[in-house]
Design a protein around this motif. Structure first.
Motif, PDB file in Angstrom:
ATOM      1  N   LEU A  14       0.825  -1.212   0.000  1.00 16.74           N
ATOM      2  CA  LEU A  14       0.000   0.000   0.000  1.00 16.74           C
ATOM      3  C   LEU A  14       0.856   1.258   0.000  1.00 16.74           C
ATOM      4  N   GLU A  15       2.003   1.200   0.681  1.00 12.94           N
ATOM      5  CA  GLU A  15       2.907   2.352   0.687  1.00 12.94           C
ATOM      6  C   GLU A  15       3.477   2.585  -0.712  1.00 12.94           C
ATOM      7  N   TYR A  45       2.108   1.546  -3.511  1.00 11.60           N
ATOM      8  CA  TYR A  45       0.966   1.957  -4.335  1.00 11.60           C
ATOM      9  C   TYR A  45       0.674   3.441  -4.146  1.00 11.60           C
ATOM     10  N   SER A  46       0.713   3.911  -2.895  1.00 14.84           N
ATOM     11  CA  SER A  46       0.399   5.305  -2.604  1.00 14.84           C
ATOM     12  C   SER A  46       1.383   6.243  -3.293  1.00 14.84           C
ATOM     13  N   LYS A  47       2.676   5.901  -3.272  1.00 12.22           N
ATOM     14  CA  LYS A  47       3.688   6.733  -3.930  1.00 12.22           C
ATOM     15  C   LYS A  47       3.468   6.759  -5.444  1.00 12.22           C
ATOM     16  N   LEU A  59       0.660   6.170  -6.978  1.00 15.47           N
ATOM     17  CA  LEU A  59      -0.591   6.876  -7.255  1.00 15.47           C
ATOM     18  C   LEU A  59      -0.353   8.382  -7.285  1.00 15.47           C
ATOM     19  N   SER A  60       0.461   8.875  -6.362  1.00 12.79           N
ATOM     20  CA  SER A  60       0.773  10.306  -6.322  1.00 12.79           C
ATOM     21  C   SER A  60       1.506  10.733  -7.592  1.00 12.79           C
ATOM     22  N   PRO A  66      -7.397   5.799  -2.875  1.00 14.42           N
ATOM     23  CA  PRO A  66      -6.215   5.949  -2.033  1.00 14.42           C
ATOM     24  C   PRO A  66      -5.682   4.628  -1.472  1.00 14.42           C
ATOM     25  N   ASN A  67      -6.563   3.627  -1.333  1.00 10.52           N
ATOM     26  CA  ASN A  67      -6.143   2.345  -0.754  1.00 10.52           C
ATOM     27  C   ASN A  67      -6.251   1.182  -1.744  1.00 10.52           C
TER      28      ASN A  67
END
Length: 551
Positions: free
Chosen positions: A155-156, A158-160, A162-163, A404-405
């Protein structure tokens, strides 16, 4: 973990100081004794808004101070981001003044209520009826699944990604927006640029042209003045040069009669040299002055062009026009290359999207792999909590949009009885059922996540007997890996705590005060016996209490 709590002048609390230990702690007391007041005071130090009604004495400020041991909570980045001094033992203080103003401090550094609330949320999780409703939200449900799936690292990443993807997509949209307006503006910008490129835009050119214009416009008058000056200087008999030369010759004879005469002769010689130089320069200027109407017309035209451009662009200098020209050149170039830029950015966005899609697929695979485990865990524990017929239908499918998730749509349906239709938790589960489900899920999170201190506020309401005993077991097990508090009316739950506190009221000076104390083993027996049978304690109640405490 919460190490200590100090409360002064809050509601029915005059002064209260209490220390806590790790593990599972139970808090008991009669209805109305002030357990909610104690919880309210803690909530204030965690960032809850306050008002003057919180003050016991309206003329004195309320002070609430809590000490936390936060090593292992990974909060150093939070402290750094908010310019706070990090310490493993951190003290949070909240003051409510008689004026109604509120102040908050973390390790003696003033903080805003938003910062205090954000920090408080990472230190203590107060479970109330309102918090139970979070169980019905997909984000919370996915958090539980992700905890079991050990998805934190994915998820971390993925979050980066996604940004990065969102940033690139915005840049692409900006280019596409620019392209839509480019055709309308391109011709106009090109025209303006051509105008400026055709103009004599060089630093200092305007001043030079204006000086040349002044000379050309007044050439006849300048020539006449220079000629008169030349005549005054060079007339053979009356010219200043000739007369000064004669004066120098006269004093030449006196130079041998003393230093004063010699100095005067030298000064006359210097003046003569300077005057001769001036005469030569005037002759040179006479030759340079040109009565050239064609050049005057050309200079006038160039100046008028500059004046018109300055008026058109509403500026007052050549340098400003040059800056506008550079800006227009950049815009024209951007439009000229926009197609290639859009193509390159579009290719970048597609590649980022493909990478993001792969991360989302990995997260989804992990989630799906643990759903059977989660359902089994829930059903097993809920059966022991008096819900033997409970069943869940949990499905995860790809979503059309990145979230976001992850990129998943979660269906989390529940049925309390065999043969009943499945439905969303918030629609088909009662308050008591939601509380039991939430307790079970919190126990899952406690196993797989580093949770903050957790306070259960009468989560066992509406249950009794063996079910309450099992709920106590669950909280006791959670206390093996984290600090857990349970505010309870049930002796079965109260007995499970490694320590027990009692909230009670006392009267002094005509006022009622709320107090809290840690019970000794003998006091716990009495307290549990009263919870079992009332104030008139029977031998059987005492025996039952000792049995619960295993003493």
């Amino acid at each position: 973990m919460l190490k200590s709590l100090s409360i002064k002048n809050y509601a029915l609390i005059d002064t209260l100081e209490v220390s806590f230990s790790e593990g599972f702690t139970t808090i008991t007391g009669e209805t109305g004794a002030g357990k909610s007041i104690l919880l309210g005071g803690l909530s204030l130090v965690l960032g809850k808004r306050a008002d003057l009604s919180s003050l016991m004495d309206k003329e004195t400020k309320c002070i609430i101070e809590a000490e936390f041991f936060i090593n292992g909570y990974h909060l150093s980045d939070f402290f750094g981001k908010n310019d706070l001094d990090y310490a493993d033992t951190t003290i949070i203080r909240r003051e409510i003044l008689p004026s109604g103003k509120s102040r908050a401090f973390v390790n003696d550094t003033p903080v805003t209520l938003d910062v205090l609330s954000a920090l408080g949320g990472r230190l203590v999780d107060i479970h109330s009826q309102h918090q139970t409703l979070r169980l019905t939200e997909n984000d919370f449900q996915l958090r539980v699944i992700d905890a079991l799936a050990d998805n934190a690292g994915y998820l971390e990443t993925y979050s980066k990604k996604l940004s990065t993807f969102k940033t690139a997509k915005k840049e692409l949209e900006a280019l596409q927006e620019l392209q839509q307006t480019a055709d309308k503006e391109h011709d106009y910008h090109s025209f303006l640029l051509q105008e400026l490129e055709a103009a004599p835009l060089n630093p200092g050119i305007q001043k030079t042209l204006e000086e040349e214009q002044g000379q050309l416009s007044n050439a006849e008058s300048i020539i006449e003045s220079l000629s008169q000056g030349s005549q005054l200087l060079k007339n053979e008999q009356l010219g200043l040069v000739e007369q000064l030369a004669e004066l120098k010759r006269i004093f030449n004879n006196l130079a041998n009669y003393g230093d004063a005469y010699k100095t005067l002769h030298q000064r006359l010689e210097s003046v003569l040299i300077e005057l001769q130089d001036v005469s030569s320069e005037i002759e040179g200027l006479e030759e340079l002055v040109d009565m050239n109407p064609n050049r005057l017309e050309e200079v006038n035209g160039q100046l008028q062009t500059l004046y018109n451009l300055q008026k058109k662009h509403q500026v007052a200098s050549i340098e400003e026009l040059m800056a506008i020209k550079d800006g227009l050149a950049q815009k024209v170039e951007e439009v000229a290359n926009i197609d290639s830029k859009i193509a390159a950015k579009n290719s970048e966005v597609k590649e980022l999207e493909a990478n993001l899609e792969r991360e989302a697929d990995t997260i989804r695979e992990h989630r799906n792999s643990v759903i059977p485990k989660l359902k089994s865990f829930l059903l097993q524990n809920l059966a022991e909590l008096g819900m033997p017929s409970a069943s869940f239908k949990i499905d995860i499918k790809p979503s059309e949009h990145f979230k976001p998730n992850g990129k998943d749509e979660l269906t989390f349906l529940f049925s309390a009885n065999r043969g009943s239709d499945f439905g969303e938790l918030k629609k088909v589960a009662s308050g008591g059922e939601l509380s039991r489900i939430m307790l079970t899920i919190k126990s899952v999170l406690a196993t797989y996540e580093q949770l903050p201190t957790m306070i259960f506020d009468e989560i066992d309401t509406g249950v009794s007997g063996e079910i309450s005993n099992k709920m106590g077991d669950i909280m006791q097990q959670m206390g093996e890996t984290m600090q857990v508090f349970s505010i309870t009316h049930l002796p079965q739950v109260a007995s499970k705590g490694s320590s027990q506190f009692k909230v009670y009221k006392r009267e002094s000076d005509g006022k009622t005060h709320t107090q809290i104390k840690q019970l000794t083993e003998d006091e716990r027996v009495v307290e549990l016996a009263e919870m079992l049978g009332g104030k008139s304690i029977s031998d059987s109640a005492l025996a039952h209490a000792k049995q619960l405490l295993k003493v």
